[in-house]
Design an enzyme around this catalytic site. Structure first.
Site, PDB file in Angstrom:
ATOM      1  N   TYR A 248      -8.706 -12.673   6.911  1.00 18.55           N
ATOM      2  CA  TYR A 248      -7.441 -12.843   6.186  1.00 18.55           C
ATOM      3  C   TYR A 248      -7.297 -14.262   5.629  1.00 18.55           C
ATOM      4  O   TYR A 248      -6.626 -14.461   4.621  1.00 18.55           O
ATOM      5  CB  TYR A 248      -6.253 -12.482   7.083  1.00 18.55           C
ATOM      6  CG  TYR A 248      -6.179 -10.987   7.289  1.00 18.55           C
ATOM      7  CD1 TYR A 248      -5.541 -10.170   6.372  1.00 18.55           C
ATOM      8  CD2 TYR A 248      -6.786 -10.386   8.384  1.00 18.55           C
ATOM      9  CE1 TYR A 248      -5.504  -8.790   6.531  1.00 18.55           C
ATOM     10  CE2 TYR A 248      -6.754  -9.013   8.559  1.00 18.55           C
ATOM     11  CZ  TYR A 248      -6.116  -8.214   7.631  1.00 18.55           C
ATOM     12  OH  TYR A 248      -6.093  -6.859   7.784  1.00 18.55           O
TER      13      TYR A 248
ATOM     14  N   THR B 207      -5.601   1.495  -6.603  1.00 18.43           N
ATOM     15  CA  THR B 207      -4.647   1.176  -7.676  1.00 18.43           C
ATOM     16  C   THR B 207      -5.101   1.766  -9.006  1.00 18.43           C
ATOM     17  O   THR B 207      -4.290   2.296  -9.774  1.00 18.43           O
ATOM     18  CB  THR B 207      -4.541  -0.358  -7.822  1.00 18.43           C
ATOM     19  OG1 THR B 207      -4.210  -0.906  -6.562  1.00 18.43           O
ATOM     20  CG2 THR B 207      -3.496  -0.745  -8.842  1.00 18.43           C
TER      21      THR B 207
ATOM     22  N   ARG C 176       0.875  -1.183   0.000  1.00 21.54           N
ATOM     23  CA  ARG C 176       0.000   0.000   0.000  1.00 21.54           C
ATOM     24  C   ARG C 176       0.913   1.234   0.000  1.00 21.54           C
ATOM     25  O   ARG C 176       2.060   1.168   0.419  1.00 21.54           O
ATOM     26  CB  ARG C 176      -0.911  -0.013   1.225  1.00 21.54           C
ATOM     27  CG  ARG C 176      -1.879  -1.207   1.230  1.00 21.54           C
ATOM     28  CD  ARG C 176      -3.022  -0.982   2.196  1.00 21.54           C
ATOM     29  NE  ARG C 176      -3.840  -2.172   2.374  1.00 21.54           N
ATOM     30  CZ  ARG C 176      -4.849  -2.515   1.583  1.00 21.54           C
ATOM     31  NH1 ARG C 176      -5.159  -1.762   0.554  1.00 21.54           N
ATOM     32  NH2 ARG C 176      -5.548  -3.602   1.825  1.00 21.54           N
TER      33      ARG C 176
ATOM     34  N   ILE D  49     -11.391  -7.678  -3.248  1.00 21.66           N
ATOM     35  CA  ILE D  49     -12.099  -8.740  -2.537  1.00 21.66           C
ATOM     36  C   ILE D  49     -13.467  -8.237  -2.100  1.00 21.66           C
ATOM     37  O   ILE D  49     -14.413  -9.008  -1.965  1.00 21.66           O
ATOM     38  CB  ILE D  49     -11.279  -9.257  -1.339  1.00 21.66           C
ATOM     39  CG1 ILE D  49     -11.977 -10.474  -0.703  1.00 21.66           C
ATOM     40  CG2 ILE D  49     -11.096  -8.210  -0.267  1.00 21.66           C
ATOM     41  CD1 ILE D  49     -11.088 -11.611  -0.441  1.00 21.66           C
ATOM     42  N   ASP D  50     -13.574  -6.927  -1.918  1.00 22.25           N
ATOM     43  CA  ASP D  50     -14.832  -6.359  -1.447  1.00 22.25           C
ATOM     44  C   ASP D  50     -15.885  -6.263  -2.561  1.00 22.25           C
ATOM     45  O   ASP D  50     -17.037  -5.924  -2.297  1.00 22.25           O
ATOM     46  CB  ASP D  50     -14.607  -4.951  -0.872  1.00 22.25           C
ATOM     47  CG  ASP D  50     -13.595  -4.954   0.260  1.00 22.25           C
ATOM     48  OD1 ASP D  50     -13.363  -6.049   0.819  1.00 22.25           O
ATOM     49  OD2 ASP D  50     -13.053  -3.894   0.588  1.00 22.25           O
TER      50      ASP D  50
ATOM     51  N   GLY E 208      -7.050  -2.675  -6.874  1.00 24.66           N
ATOM     52  CA  GLY E 208      -8.392  -2.218  -6.555  1.00 24.66           C
ATOM     53  C   GLY E 208      -8.656  -0.765  -6.893  1.00 24.66           C
ATOM     54  O   GLY E 208      -7.978  -0.177  -7.754  1.00 24.66           O
TER      55      GLY E 208
ATOM     56  N   ILE F 273      -9.665 -15.888   4.318  1.00 26.85           N
ATOM     57  CA  ILE F 273     -10.461 -15.938   3.086  1.00 26.85           C
ATOM     58  C   ILE F 273      -9.703 -15.333   1.913  1.00 26.85           C
ATOM     59  O   ILE F 273      -9.666 -15.897   0.822  1.00 26.85           O
ATOM     60  CB  ILE F 273     -11.807 -15.206   3.295  1.00 26.85           C
ATOM     61  CG1 ILE F 273     -12.701 -16.043   4.209  1.00 26.85           C
ATOM     62  CG2 ILE F 273     -12.499 -14.911   1.970  1.00 26.85           C
ATOM     63  CD1 ILE F 273     -13.975 -15.369   4.628  1.00 26.85           C
TER      64      ILE F 273
ATOM     65  N   MET G 137     -15.017  -9.611   5.240  1.00 26.23           N
ATOM     66  CA  MET G 137     -14.469  -8.378   4.657  1.00 26.23           C
ATOM     67  C   MET G 137     -15.521  -7.616   3.851  1.00 26.23           C
ATOM     68  O   MET G 137     -16.523  -8.179   3.414  1.00 26.23           O
ATOM     69  CB  MET G 137     -13.252  -8.698   3.810  1.00 26.23           C
ATOM     70  CG  MET G 137     -12.011  -8.787   4.669  1.00 26.23           C
ATOM     71  SD  MET G 137     -10.500  -8.964   3.745  1.00 26.23           S
ATOM     72  CE  MET G 137      -9.304  -8.789   5.084  1.00 26.23           C
TER      73      MET G 137
HETATM   74  N1  LIG Z   1      -5.844   8.506  -5.150  1.00 25.52           N
HETATM   75  C1  LIG Z   1      -4.747   7.816  -5.484  1.00 25.52           C
HETATM   76  N2  LIG Z   1      -3.885   8.295  -6.402  1.00 25.52           N
HETATM   77  C2  LIG Z   1      -2.786   7.592  -6.758  1.00 25.52           C
HETATM   78  N3  LIG Z   1      -2.458   6.398  -6.232  1.00 25.52           N
HETATM   79  C3  LIG Z   1      -3.268   5.859  -5.311  1.00 25.52           C
HETATM   80  C4  LIG Z   1      -4.465   6.539  -4.886  1.00 25.52           C
HETATM   81  N4  LIG Z   1      -5.068   5.772  -3.947  1.00 25.52           N
HETATM   82  C5  LIG Z   1      -4.287   4.675  -3.801  1.00 25.52           C
HETATM   83  N5  LIG Z   1      -3.215   4.728  -4.617  1.00 25.52           N
HETATM   84  C6  LIG Z   1      -2.134   3.741  -4.714  1.00 25.52           C
HETATM   85  O1  LIG Z   1      -2.648   2.484  -5.154  1.00 25.52           O
HETATM   86  C7  LIG Z   1      -2.023   1.420  -4.444  1.00 25.52           C
HETATM   87  C8  LIG Z   1      -3.052   0.525  -3.837  1.00 25.52           C
HETATM   88  O2  LIG Z   1      -4.054   1.280  -3.161  1.00 25.52           O
HETATM   89  P1  LIG Z   1      -4.907   0.674  -1.958  1.00 25.52           P
HETATM   90  O3  LIG Z   1      -5.986   1.625  -1.636  1.00 25.52           O
HETATM   91  O4  LIG Z   1      -3.997   0.283  -0.859  1.00 25.52           O
HETATM   92  O5  LIG Z   1      -5.466  -0.717  -2.506  1.00 25.52           O
HETATM   93  P2  LIG Z   1      -6.526  -1.060  -3.627  1.00 25.52           P
HETATM   94  O6  LIG Z   1      -5.970  -0.668  -4.932  1.00 25.52           O
HETATM   95  O7  LIG Z   1      -6.662  -2.536  -3.496  1.00 25.52           O
HETATM   96  O8  LIG Z   1      -7.769  -0.307  -3.282  1.00 25.52           O
HETATM   97  C9  LIG Z   1      -1.107   2.038  -3.427  1.00 25.52           C
HETATM   98  O9  LIG Z   1       0.222   1.911  -3.889  1.00 25.52           O
HETATM   99  C10 LIG Z   1      -1.528   3.491  -3.344  1.00 25.52           C
HETATM  100  O10 LIG Z   1      -0.449   4.382  -3.124  1.00 25.52           O
HETATM  101  O1  LIG Z   2      -4.588  -5.419   3.939  1.00 25.50           O
HETATM  102  P1  LIG Z   2      -4.860  -4.539   5.099  1.00 25.50           P
HETATM  103  O2  LIG Z   2      -3.982  -3.330   5.044  1.00 25.50           O
HETATM  104  O3  LIG Z   2      -4.824  -5.249   6.399  1.00 25.50           O
HETATM  105  O4  LIG Z   2      -6.327  -3.965   4.935  1.00 25.50           O
HETATM  106  C1  LIG Z   2      -7.474  -4.730   5.062  1.00 25.50           C
HETATM  107  C2  LIG Z   2      -8.419  -4.308   3.991  1.00 25.50           C
HETATM  108  O5  LIG Z   2      -7.997  -4.892   2.795  1.00 25.50           O
HETATM  109  C3  LIG Z   2      -9.100  -5.481   2.095  1.00 25.50           C
HETATM  110  O6  LIG Z   2      -9.007  -6.871   2.260  1.00 25.50           O
HETATM  111  C4  LIG Z   2      -9.006  -5.177   0.644  1.00 25.50           C
HETATM  112  O7  LIG Z   2      -8.946  -3.795   0.446  1.00 25.50           O
HETATM  113  P2  LIG Z   2      -8.441  -3.220  -0.951  1.00 25.50           P
HETATM  114  O8  LIG Z   2      -9.301  -3.863  -2.011  1.00 25.50           O
HETATM  115  O9  LIG Z   2      -8.638  -1.750  -0.846  1.00 25.50           O
HETATM  116  O10 LIG Z   2      -7.019  -3.602  -1.144  1.00 25.50           O
HETATM  117  C5  LIG Z   2     -10.341  -4.913   2.803  1.00 25.50           C
HETATM  118  O11 LIG Z   2     -11.441  -5.789   2.729  1.00 25.50           O
HETATM  119  C6  LIG Z   2      -9.827  -4.729   4.190  1.00 25.50           C
HETATM  120  O12 LIG Z   2     -10.542  -3.733   4.874  1.00 25.50           O
HETATM  121 MG   LIG Z   3      -9.431  -0.285  -2.022  1.00 23.83          MG
END
Ligand SMILES: Nc1ncnc2c1ncn2[C@@H]1O[C@H](COP(=O)(O)OP(=O)(O)O)[C@@H](O)[C@H]1O
Ligand SMILES: O=P(O)(O)OC[C@H]1O[C@](O)(COP(=O)(O)O)[C@@H](O)[C@@H]1O
Ligand SMILES: [Mg+2]
Length: 490
Positions: A431, A246, A218, A273-274, A243, A433, A317
């Site tokens: 986790y 990303t 992250r 996953i959500d 997600g 799952i 989750m």
């Molecule tokens: N608004 C944003 N602008 C640019 N990069 C982002 C933004 N939000 C998240 N990211 C980047 O995307 C990656 C994953 O984001 P995260 O929210 O942790 O998971 P997910 O993509 O599963 O929702 C991280 O490296 C984060 O820095």
């Molecule tokens: O992986 P972490 O940092 O413990 O965060 C847990 C979160 O990650 C998730 O499994 C997936 O979230 P993202 O799809 O944003 O990566 C959520 O369901 C949960 O709230």
């Molecule tokens: Mg997310």
């Protein structure tokens, strides 16, 4: 699921044999290899004319609505030729592929579009459409010119390894590409780590394991550093698995690439996953997660059945959505109450959760409650002071609603209804799952997503994500797949 383009690949240890390609409907012959007749793209767009993806979308939408075509709207994806007008085109190598020899029509027509809404009324506008995913007759990359990379970001989800595997195998077996790099450890891996070489042999077995073989993280998104790295390494196809966060990062990378006039296709494969990414029918790994969640529900049910007045609380989750909780509940039939973020609840008084538990207890002797992790956060926040913590990506850290609810039920049962002795189990399988490998149906789904992404990038599309819309795989502009930026279309 769209099985119209279903390719199966043999294991690397065996010689690739003819694969099966099934077309569910005839494809129109393509009249021009480049832009589609139904494209709403403005031909005057150039690399000097920079707009955000959102601005571009709005312009396209209004352009399409003005046309006298029954209200047909094409939510088009960007294309490399938008800002690099004179790119050469090449015949698609699939033309000569044994795997495609058995079908009459190998390629997706330029006019093919997937409708966002399939329930319509007579006389209503035809509505929003997306480009149909799949191989195009002409491609914008010669195989030996391609240097692709794959990166995985955000939380884990069943099936990530299958997507990685099928991007690599798809590029190699379908298009003869053999220069594929793995970016290690998420976005920050672009500028802080060495890459790994990915070949069909390297990825051969990874789909049997959970997690991501490329590692993830992250935070760490630095657009300039990432695009510098793409430029320095000579990468021209970027596959980004992740997600909602990303995909926001992918949109910024695409914008920067366009600004620099680089011939780089940016393709997103939505991972969550959500199941909370907009437009697509379902995210990969979701079926696997629901299946696994039922094991936890089953365990809770066994526990509460074996004690007097048992209450089981299973936390699943779902940051802002209750898809896993709701689907696992519907599938299991052992759940008495499912609490999700989309539907507020309260504990005490008429119609409250405690009253419901009491009545179910009298009727049935035990209660199973499933709660999505994002539900009831406002209540937990009241009992904890430090509620505004964030993770490295800026996501709010959720409070443990499962523990909170179990505690509340325990306190309530002892203080208010002395005739019920409640045993309350808090089961948190979250986790477990998301760390398992994907099941059979998710493996097929992941394969289709990966292959759609490869076909799209080879065809010169960029700034897009892939996914099924009403069962048909489509290319969706990244901005539209972002729930927080999804446009409200006319
Ligand atoms: N608004 C944003 N602008 C640019 N990069 C982002 C933004 N939000 C998240 N990211 C980047 O995307 C990656 C994953 O984001 P995260 O929210 O942790 O998971 P997910 O993509 O599963 O929702 C991280 O490296 C984060 O820095
Ligand atoms: O992986 P972490 O940092 O413990 O965060 C847990 C979160 O990650 C998730 O499994 C997936 O979230 P993202 O799809 O944003 O990566 C959520 O369901 C949960 O709230
Ligand atoms: Mg997310």
């Amino acid at each position: 699921m769209d099985l119209s383009i279903a390719l199966t690949f043999p294991s690397i240890t065996t010689k690739p044999s003819p694969s099966h390609l099934l077309l569910s409907r005839p494809l129109f012959p393509s009249s021009s290899p480049g832009r589609s007749l139904l494209s709403t793209r403005n031909p005057s767009s150039s690399r000097h004319n920079h707009r955000t993806p959102r601005q571009r979308l709005r312009r396209r939408v209004s352009a399409a609505v003005d046309d006298d075509d029954g209200g047909f709207v094409l939510e088009d994806v960007p294309h490399l030729s938008d800002f690099l007008p004179n790119l050469p085109l090449y015949p698609n190598p699939l033309e000569k592929s044994q795997a495609y020899a058995i079908v009459k029509q190998t390629f997706v027509g330029q006019e093919d579009a997937v409708a966002q809404t399939v329930v319509v009324h007579k006389g209503s506008p035809r509505g929003v459409h997306f480009r149909r995913a799949g191989p195009r007759e002409k491609v914008y990359f010669k195989p030996d010119e391609v240097r692709a990379c794959v990166v995985t970001c955000g939380g884990l989800c069943p099936g990530i390894n299958t997507v990685i595997r099928e991007i690599v195998c798809g590029l190699n077996y379908m298009y003869g590409v053999d220069d594929i790099l793995g970016i290690v450890g998420g976005y920050r891996g672009f500028y802080s780590k060495n890459t790994v070489k990915l070949t069909p042999k390297v990825v051969n077995d990874i789909h049997k394991r959970g997690g991501t073989s490329l590692l993830t993280s992250r935070g760490g998104h630095d657009t300039i550093k990432i695009v510098d790295s793409i430029q320095d390494r000579g990468i021209n196809q970027v596959y980004i698995i992740g997600g909602d966060g990303t995909q926001k990062g992918a949109a910024l990378i695409h914008e920067e690439v366009e600004k620099r006039g680089m011939k780089v296709a940016v393709a997103g494969i939505p991972k969550t996953i959500d199941n909370d990414i907009a437009v697509i029918d379902k995210s990969f790994g979701f079926d696997t997660a629901v299946e696994e969640a039922q094991r936890a529900i089953n365990a809770a049910h066994v526990e509460v059945e074996c004690v007097e007045n048992g209450v089981g609380v299973v936390k699943l989750m779902g940051r802002y959505s209750g898809f896993i909780a709701m689907h696992a509940t519907l599938a299991s039939r052992d759940v008495d109450c499912c609490l999700i973020p989309e539907s507020p609840f309260y504990l005490e008084g008429q119609g409250g959760l405690f009253q419901f538990i009491e009545s179910r207890m009298k009727e049935n002797g035990h209660v199973v409650i499933v709660i999505a992790e994002g539900a009831g956060q406002e209540f937990v926040a009241q009992s904890i002071h430090d509620v505004n913590q964030k993770d490295a990506s800026g996501n709010r850290l959720l409070l443990d609603v499962g523990l909170w609810l179990s505690h509340k039920i325990k306190v309530w049962s002892t203080s208010f209804i002395s005739f019920i002795a409640i045993a309350c189990d808090d089961i948190d399988p979250t986790y477990m799952i998301r760390a398992i490998p994907s099941n059979a149906s998710d493996n097929i789904y992941c394969t289709l997503l990966a292959q759609s992404a490869v076909h799209g990038a080879m065809a010169g599309y960029t700034g897009f994500t892939v996914g099924p819309v009403n069962g048909k795989h489509a290319y969706i502009p990244i901005a539209v797949s972002d729930p927080s930026r999804a446009l409200s279309l006319p």
